[in-house]
Design a protein around this motif. Structure first.
Motif, short mmCIF file in Angstrom:
data_model
loop_
_atom_site.label_atom_id
_atom_site.label_comp_id
_atom_site.label_asym_id
_atom_site.label_seq_id
_atom_site.Cartn_x
_atom_site.Cartn_y
_atom_site.Cartn_z
N PRO A 1 0.83 -1.21 0.00
CA PRO A 1 0.00 0.00 0.00
C PRO A 1 0.86 1.25 0.00
N PRO A 2 0.37 2.35 -0.57
CA PRO A 2 1.17 3.57 -0.64
C PRO A 2 1.52 4.09 0.75
N LYS A 3 2.65 4.76 0.82
CA LYS A 3 3.09 5.33 2.08
C LYS A 3 2.19 6.50 2.48
N HIS A 4 2.09 6.75 3.79
CA HIS A 4 1.44 7.96 4.28
C HIS A 4 2.19 9.17 3.72
N GLN A 5 1.46 10.25 3.44
CA GLN A 5 2.08 11.41 2.81
C GLN A 5 3.24 11.96 3.65
N LEU A 6 3.08 11.94 4.98
CA LEU A 6 4.16 12.44 5.82
C LEU A 6 5.41 11.57 5.69
N ALA A 7 5.23 10.27 5.58
CA ALA A 7 6.38 9.38 5.38
C ALA A 7 7.06 9.67 4.05
N SER A 8 6.25 9.94 3.02
CA SER A 8 6.83 10.29 1.72
C SER A 8 7.63 11.58 1.80
N MET A 9 7.09 12.57 2.53
CA MET A 9 7.80 13.84 2.67
C MET A 9 9.08 13.67 3.49
N ARG A 10 9.08 12.75 4.43
CA ARG A 10 10.32 12.50 5.18
C ARG A 10 11.38 11.89 4.28
N HIS A 11 10.96 11.15 3.27
CA HIS A 11 11.90 10.62 2.28
C HIS A 11 12.53 11.78 1.50
N ILE A 12 11.70 12.76 1.12
CA ILE A 12 12.21 13.95 0.45
C ILE A 12 13.19 14.69 1.37
N THR A 13 12.86 14.73 2.66
CA THR A 13 13.74 15.36 3.64
C THR A 13 15.12 14.70 3.64
N ASP A 14 15.15 13.36 3.59
CA ASP A 14 16.43 12.64 3.56
C ASP A 14 17.26 13.04 2.34
#
Length: 275
Positions: free
Chosen positions: A90-103
């Motif tokens: 299932p797709p990641k929660h939007q906040l988790a996706s944004m934390r990936h961008i943060t990395d």
């Protein structure tokens, strides 16, 4: 030159200079999930490398990067070699996706090597802030820039809220971010958004020259200078002076500083090895 062509980026290495080309020209090099993953991987590779001296970040076929591929959000963020079970997750929660961008943003900003964004065409949204995450930004006369987020019903990301005011001042940053206008190369240079704008035919040679000069420099000293400057707005003068003293103490213990002293006496160019 060693060339590594991946799904969405091309990585070329030659004489200490790593050129990473975002390669989705059909989408103006908009960053898909796969591209984000590949960029994070290559930034980490560069940071770990003992031979990579400089990063040049650019885009293929006339554009830098049009930001995140909001028109292709159905693309998986999993790498193409992952299992079908992972791809079907299932797709990641939007906040988790944004934390990936943060990395990704932090990894690019924290690279110890000097970095240059070479910009043709559009650098907008996260693409603009990716360019601003580099130490130096050089564009050609075709380049155009925008914090376009508000037009998409979004607020700034990929470090724009931090990077933009430090680059051009708070009120000008608010103008670009709130109005989301596209500005041309001339205006970008006049407000200090970029370091240089050069004629289109001169861009490659200009960036090659800067990259070669940086690659020939003392890696340890350049890394510490970069860190000192990046921290400059977060410390007091006393703290900055203490950090400078510690950095110089490290420098004086390196073979590179000894080599620089010998080269000065012998009236020749130094050969820095990063030791």
């Amino acid at each position: 030159m060693a060339t590594d062509t991946r799904e969405t980026i091309i990585v070329e290495r030659e004489e200490g200079i790593v050129t990473v080309t975002m390669n989705r020209p059909h989408r103006k090099n908009a960053a898909s999930g796969v591209m984000w993953n590949e960029l994070l991987d290559v930034f980490r590779e560069i940071d770990d490398s003992t031979t990579d001296r400089v990063l040049v970040l650019t885009g293929a076929e006339g554009d830098f990067c049009s930001g995140a591929d909001v028109g292709g959000m159905d693309e998986t963020t999993n790498s193409s070699d992952e299992s079908s079970e992972q791809a079907a997750a299932p797709p990641k929660h939007q906040l988790a996706s944004m934390r990936h961008i943060t990395d990704i943003c932090l990894t690019l900003n924290r690279l110890r090597q000097p970095t240059i964004a070479k910009v043709r065409g559009v650098a907008v949204g996260a693409g603009l802030n990716m360019a601003l995450s580099c130490d130096l930004v050089v564009g050609d006369e075709t380049s155009r820039y925008s914090e376009i987020f508000a037009r998409r019903g979004l607020s700034v990301d990929f470090g724009g809220s931090f990077l933009l005011p430090r680059r051009i001042g708070l009120h000008k940053a608010k103008e670009l971010a709130l109005l989301a206008e596209v500005i041309d190369a001339k205006e970008a240079e006049s407000i200090g958004l970029v370091n240089r704008i050069v004629p289109s035919g001169d861009l490659d040679a200009f960036v090659d020259d800067w990259a070669a000069r940086l690659a020939a420099g003392p890696p340890i000293a350049l890394a510490m200078t970069k860190r000192l400057l990046n921290n400059s707005m977060n410390v007091t003068l006393e703290e900055a002076l203490d950090d400078e003293g510690l950095s110089q103490t490290v420098n004086f213990s390196t073979a590179d500083t000894a080599e620089a002293m010998r080269a000065f006496v012998e009236k020749r160019d130094p050969n820095f090895t990063g030791r």
